[in-house]
Motif scaffolding. Structure first.
Motif, PDB file in Angstrom:
ATOM      1  N   UNK A 196       0.802  -1.118   0.005  1.00  0.00           N
ATOM      2  CA  UNK A 196      -0.003  -0.041  -0.015  1.00  0.00           C
ATOM      3  C   UNK A 196       0.807   1.309  -0.031  1.00  0.00           C
ATOM      4  N   UNK A 197       2.040   1.219  -0.263  1.00  0.00           N
ATOM      5  CA  UNK A 197       2.901   2.384  -0.384  1.00  0.00           C
ATOM      6  C   UNK A 197       2.510   3.063  -1.551  1.00  0.00           C
ATOM      7  N   UNK A 198       2.465   4.361  -1.468  1.00  0.00           N
ATOM      8  CA  UNK A 198       1.856   5.113  -2.677  1.00  0.00           C
ATOM      9  C   UNK A 198       2.749   6.449  -2.937  1.00  0.00           C
ATOM     10  N   UNK A 199       3.626   6.675  -1.714  1.00  0.00           N
ATOM     11  CA  UNK A 199       4.203   8.045  -2.147  1.00  0.00           C
ATOM     12  C   UNK A 199       5.588   7.870  -1.102  1.00  0.00           C
ATOM     13  N   UNK A 200       6.565   8.252  -1.568  1.00  0.00           N
ATOM     14  CA  UNK A 200       8.095   8.081  -0.734  1.00  0.00           C
ATOM     15  C   UNK A 200       8.687   9.279  -0.992  1.00  0.00           C
ATOM     16  N   UNK A 201       9.943   9.185  -0.032  1.00  0.00           N
ATOM     17  CA  UNK A 201      11.032  10.409   0.119  1.00  0.00           C
ATOM     18  C   UNK A 201      12.088   9.342   0.352  1.00  0.00           C
ATOM     19  N   UNK A 202      13.196   9.584  -0.201  1.00  0.00           N
ATOM     20  CA  UNK A 202      14.440   9.021   0.014  1.00  0.00           C
ATOM     21  C   UNK A 202      15.588  10.180   0.075  1.00  0.00           C
ATOM     22  N   UNK A 203      16.413  10.323   1.232  1.00  0.00           N
ATOM     23  CA  UNK A 203      17.165  11.351   1.305  1.00  0.00           C
ATOM     24  C   UNK A 203      18.609  10.503   1.750  1.00  0.00           C
ATOM     25  N   UNK A 204      19.870  10.890   1.385  1.00  0.00           N
ATOM     26  CA  UNK A 204      21.163  10.389   1.891  1.00  0.00           C
ATOM     27  C   UNK A 204      21.311  10.919   3.116  1.00  0.00           C
ATOM     28  N   UNK A 205      22.157   9.964   3.969  1.00  0.00           N
ATOM     29  CA  UNK A 205      22.681  10.466   5.227  1.00  0.00           C
ATOM     30  C   UNK A 205      24.060  10.964   4.653  1.00  0.00           C
ATOM     31  N   UNK A 206      24.329  12.165   4.746  1.00  0.00           N
ATOM     32  CA  UNK A 206      25.503  12.985   4.207  1.00  0.00           C
ATOM     33  C   UNK A 206      26.160  13.747   5.173  1.00  0.00           C
ATOM     34  N   UNK A 207      27.538  13.293   5.448  1.00  0.00           N
ATOM     35  CA  UNK A 207      28.203  14.055   6.259  1.00  0.00           C
ATOM     36  C   UNK A 207      29.567  14.193   5.795  1.00  0.00           C
ATOM     37  N   UNK A 210      30.535  12.717   2.552  1.00  0.00           N
ATOM     38  CA  UNK A 210      30.540  11.244   2.337  1.00  0.00           C
ATOM     39  C   UNK A 210      29.120  10.790   2.637  1.00  0.00           C
ATOM     40  N   UNK A 211      28.466   9.816   1.736  1.00  0.00           N
ATOM     41  CA  UNK A 211      27.026   9.242   2.041  1.00  0.00           C
ATOM     42  C   UNK A 211      27.312   8.078   2.912  1.00  0.00           C
ATOM     43  N   UNK A 212      26.833   8.284   4.018  1.00  0.00           N
ATOM     44  CA  UNK A 212      26.808   7.218   5.237  1.00  0.00           C
ATOM     45  C   UNK A 212      25.734   6.169   4.785  1.00  0.00           C
ATOM     46  N   UNK A 213      24.760   6.540   4.263  1.00  0.00           N
ATOM     47  CA  UNK A 213      23.529   5.619   4.033  1.00  0.00           C
ATOM     48  C   UNK A 213      22.369   6.322   3.385  1.00  0.00           C
ATOM     49  N   UNK A 214      21.095   5.792   3.578  1.00  0.00           N
ATOM     50  CA  UNK A 214      19.888   6.530   3.170  1.00  0.00           C
ATOM     51  C   UNK A 214      18.915   6.666   4.329  1.00  0.00           C
ATOM     52  N   UNK A 237      16.289  16.990   8.417  1.00  0.00           N
ATOM     53  CA  UNK A 237      16.435  16.070   9.594  1.00  0.00           C
ATOM     54  C   UNK A 237      17.720  15.012   9.413  1.00  0.00           C
ATOM     55  N   UNK A 238      17.648  14.611   8.273  1.00  0.00           N
ATOM     56  CA  UNK A 238      18.742  13.587   7.920  1.00  0.00           C
ATOM     57  C   UNK A 238      20.177  14.130   7.845  1.00  0.00           C
ATOM     58  N   UNK A 239      20.199  15.641   7.522  1.00  0.00           N
ATOM     59  CA  UNK A 239      21.564  16.073   7.413  1.00  0.00           C
ATOM     60  C   UNK A 239      22.075  16.315   9.032  1.00  0.00           C
ATOM     61  N   UNK A 240      21.068  16.664   9.772  1.00  0.00           N
ATOM     62  CA  UNK A 240      21.332  16.828  11.428  1.00  0.00           C
ATOM     63  C   UNK A 240      21.844  15.501  11.591  1.00  0.00           C
ATOM     64  N   UNK A 241      20.909  14.405  11.432  1.00  0.00           N
ATOM     65  CA  UNK A 241      21.370  13.227  12.105  1.00  0.00           C
ATOM     66  C   UNK A 241      22.541  12.598  11.634  1.00  0.00           C
ATOM     67  N   UNK A 242      22.802  12.785  10.521  1.00  0.00           N
ATOM     68  CA  UNK A 242      24.188  12.241   9.860  1.00  0.00           C
ATOM     69  C   UNK A 242      25.159  12.825  10.778  1.00  0.00           C
ATOM     70  N   UNK A 243      25.301  13.883  11.162  1.00  0.00           N
ATOM     71  CA  UNK A 243      26.380  14.393  11.899  1.00  0.00           C
ATOM     72  C   UNK A 243      26.215  13.501  13.348  1.00  0.00           C
ATOM     73  N   UNK A 244      25.323  13.271  13.874  1.00  0.00           N
ATOM     74  CA  UNK A 244      25.142  12.224  14.995  1.00  0.00           C
ATOM     75  C   UNK A 244      25.661  11.158  14.533  1.00  0.00           C
ATOM     76  N   UNK A 245      25.354  10.620  13.418  1.00  0.00           N
ATOM     77  CA  UNK A 245      25.723   9.063  13.063  1.00  0.00           C
ATOM     78  C   UNK A 245      27.259   8.994  12.853  1.00  0.00           C
ATOM     79  N   UNK A 246      27.819  10.203  12.220  1.00  0.00           N
ATOM     80  CA  UNK A 246      29.191  10.122  11.660  1.00  0.00           C
ATOM     81  C   UNK A 246      29.960  10.494  13.027  1.00  0.00           C
ATOM     82  N   UNK A 247      29.549  11.177  14.244  1.00  0.00           N
ATOM     83  CA  UNK A 247      30.048  11.316  15.557  1.00  0.00           C
ATOM     84  C   UNK A 247      30.488   9.955  16.237  1.00  0.00           C
ATOM     85  N   UNK A 248      28.888   9.229  16.059  1.00  0.00           N
ATOM     86  CA  UNK A 248      29.125   7.622  16.779  1.00  0.00           C
ATOM     87  C   UNK A 248      29.958   6.966  16.033  1.00  0.00           C
ATOM     88  N   UNK A 249      30.120   7.194  14.477  1.00  0.00           N
ATOM     89  CA  UNK A 249      31.038   6.231  13.727  1.00  0.00           C
ATOM     90  C   UNK A 249      32.365   6.372  13.962  1.00  0.00           C
TER      91      UNK A 249
END
Length: 638
Positions: A196-207, A210-214, A237-249
């Motif tokens: 039933x998925x009919x609309x989507x958004x895909x953003x890169x996790x970018x920091x 480097x593309x850390x993921x999607x 939101x993905x951009x802000x979260x990517x900084x947290x992911x990269x710090x954790x990495x």
């Protein structure tokens, strides 16, 4: 709800102003708008009711702006609060559902999860993504979609994926665009398109370039599509979260390096000495927790004794600095303990010297961005007397499993933490029968969620009592104990050392005591030779008589009586002479004109090693010889 408001206003006469409602506009097909509803009762001058009035004001734009601001605020406060990559990804997914979409997931590169940088190439074929955070979790997750932890298959060189790899957010506003994007890749569609998925958004996790993921969000239940404002919001939101992911990495990488260094600082996991067999376990703290620098050690000592050590270094400051300081301090303290143990100090005296060292390290720590504190337990087991002497510097007490199966914690008088200074340490001596198991450990083993050390010590004692007793193999006991602590990542390092004690057989030990008289030298030689002959070691008699003669003569001449002589046979022959003097002997090279001074030099040549240790009533000089005469004959020929 609107009908209920109408009835309420009609009956009470009190108007309702500015009530936000979704859908059912006064006209038009759009049911996904937000309206400000005001309801009035119409009356004449005599307050007679004439009718009802409802006014709608479209507040969709303002409402969405407010919701976006609220969502950005939640994202800033709730994402990246830990230094754990997987948890940060899950926090991002939790923020997106249901605030932005009905289904969302975060897929990260395997390299990122390991603490490394992802491949710098942006080609989809180079991606190796693992679905790390999903929402809604558990039962709410759509059937058929890969769950959390699933590894994506090799991705094709698709135009949509290339755009994401180049840092662009992709919007699929309707089902037609979803079908068009999946065209030609029907085998992959079920892995990425929920039912039933009919609309989507895909953003890169970018920091940091480097593309850390999607990050992907879907509408499955809401009828309305995503729009460009939603895409811009997810990008932010993905951009802000990517900084947290990269710090954790990056923290994961540093944490892994610190754990590897910490593991290299530990001794062999198993040892086998005449005094005990030991098995050690080290469990680092889970990701996001500081490494405190827990360690254990097993140090063989002369006369078949063994030292059992456990320590816990606590670093405070910035996480990376504190971890590095704790790890470096662990290495320095372990080296210091090894060195002090070679001097054969009593446990309380050894901790006093170690306390001085930690105070010096504390003086250096402010310049290194942190402070240092440590606890330590140092225990010495003697297999001849079957006694254990220990001292504690703010460390939890050991637990003993007796040969009969009884389990008890040892009553100790712990001193202050190392580095406090100004307080003495107290030694405790207790009997430890052959076949007993003694467990020394760090606080991570007993400090769990309740942070109650007494309750933790009782749990440890109970678990050891249920472990099968002293007949179980030590490795099995240790692994069963660690499994009983649960599967959750440890919030503190854990070090555990289990030792099963042994005893030197009484027939392998002989002791004599002589007065301080020159005539006893011959008697000491004769006693030693007779004991060796009785044990079938006649070939050691010549060397042993020479050693006994030199050591007893020196004791008579310089120390006085009584003089003790003890022979201990194990994998080597140990000869001990003790006297009441506190003067330590020194090895020196005698000049050609000196009448004396060659005794210790001769002993050093005839034995594999020798040394001296202080006792409560004087000192003991000891030597070790192999159980064959080859070394002695070779040295005499020199």
């Amino acid at each position: 709800m609107i009908d209920r408001v109408l009835r309420q206003v009609r009956e009470t006469g009190e108007s309702v102003l500015g009530l936000p409602v979704r859908g059912r506009p006064p006209s038009g097909p759009d049911g996904d708008r937000m309206w400000s509803l005001s309801t009035f009762r119409l009356t004449d001058p005599a307050d007679r009711r004439l009718g009802m009035c409802q006014a709608y004001v479209d507040i969709t734009d303002g409402y969405r702006a407010e919701r976006r601001l609220e969502l950005l605020t939640r994202a800033g406060a709730g994402i990246g609060v830990t230094l754990d990559v997987a948890r940060t990804a899950q926090e991002l997914a939790d923020v997106l559902v249901p605030a932005l979409g009905d289904v969302a997931w975060v897929a990260l590169s395997e390299a990122v999860l390991d603490g490394d940088e992802p491949p710098k190439t942006s080609g989809p074929g180079q991606w190796n993504l693992r679905r790390t955070g999903v929402a809604p979790p558990d039962e709410g997750w759509p059937a058929g979609l890969p769950a959390a932890g699933a590894l994506s298959p090799a991705l094709p060189n698709h135009a949509l994926l290339r755009r994401i790899g180049q840092g662009e957010t992709v919007l699929l506003p309707d089902r037609d665009s979803v079908i068009a994007a999946a065209e030609g890749y029907s085998e992959l569609a079920p892995l990425f398109v929920p039912e039933h998925g009919h609309s989507a958004i895909a953003a890169p996790s970018f920091a940091r370039g480097l593309v850390l993921g999607t990050v992907v969000a879907w509408h499955t239940r809401r009828p309305g599509p995503f729009d460009q404002e939603d895409a811009d919001l997810l990008t932010e939101i993905a951009s802000r979260a990517a900084l947290g992911v990269d710090n954790a990495r990056r923290y994961t990488r540093e944490h892994r390096a610190a754990v590897a260094l910490q593991q290299r600082l530990l001794p062999a996991a198993t040892t086998d000495t005449p005094a005990a067999e030991t098995v050690g376990f080290s469990v680092p703290a889970g990701g996001g927790a500081e490494i405190d620098g827990d360690w254990y050690d097993v140090i063989p000592l002369p006369s078949f004794r063994v030292a059992l050590v456990a320590g816990d270094v606590m670093g405070h400051g910035l996480p990376a600095t504190a971890t590095a300081t704790a790890t470096a301090t662990t290495g320095r303290l372990r080296t210091a303990v090894d060195t002090l143990a070679e001097r054969e100090l009593d446990p309380d005296e050894l901790l006093t010297h170690l306390d001085d060292l930690v105070q010096q390290l504390q003086g250096e720590a402010p310049h290194q961005g942190g402070t240092v504190g440590a606890s330590c337990l140092y225990a010495v087991y003697d297999p001849v007397t079957c006694q254990c002497t220990l001292a504690s510097a703010g460390h939890p007490p050991p637990v003993v499993i007796r040969p009969d199966g009884n389990v008890e914690s040892v009553e100790v008088s712990p001193g202050p933490l190392l580095g406090v200074g100004g307080m003495p340490f107290e030694a405790t001596t207790f009997d430890l029968e052959s076949g007993s198991i003694i467990a020394v450990y760090t606080k991570g083993v007993i400090y769990r969620d309740d942070q109650d050390p007494d309750a933790g010590l009782r749990r440890l004692t109970d678990r050891l009592a249920r472990s099968g007793g002293p007949v179980r193999d030590l490795d099995g006991v240790g692994h069963e104990l660690l499994r009983s602590l649960g599967d959750a990542p440890a919030r503190d390092d854990m070090a555990l050392l289990l030792a099963r004690t042994r005893a030197v057989a009484p027939e392998d030990t002989e002791t004599w005591e002589f007065p301080a008289d020159v005539s006893v030298v011959a008697a000491a030689r004769k006693a030693a030779a007779g004991q060796l002959a009785a044990r079938g070691l006649d070939e050691l008699s010549f060397t042993t008589e020479l050693v006994v003669s030199e050591l007893v003569t020196n004791a008579v001449r310089y120390a006085g009586g009584p003089i003790g002589l003890r022979l201990i046979r194990g994998d080597v022959l140990v000869c001990e002479v003790n006297d009441p003097s506190n003067t330590q002997p020194r090895l020196r090279r005698a000049r050609w004109s000196d009448e004396g001074g060659r005794g210790l030099f001769l002993i050093a040549q005839l034995t594999t090693r020798w040394g001296s240790r202080y006792t409560r009533s004087g000192k003991t000089i000891w030597t070790e010889q192999p159980l064959t005469a080859e070394l002695g004959l070779l040295d005499l020929s020199l």
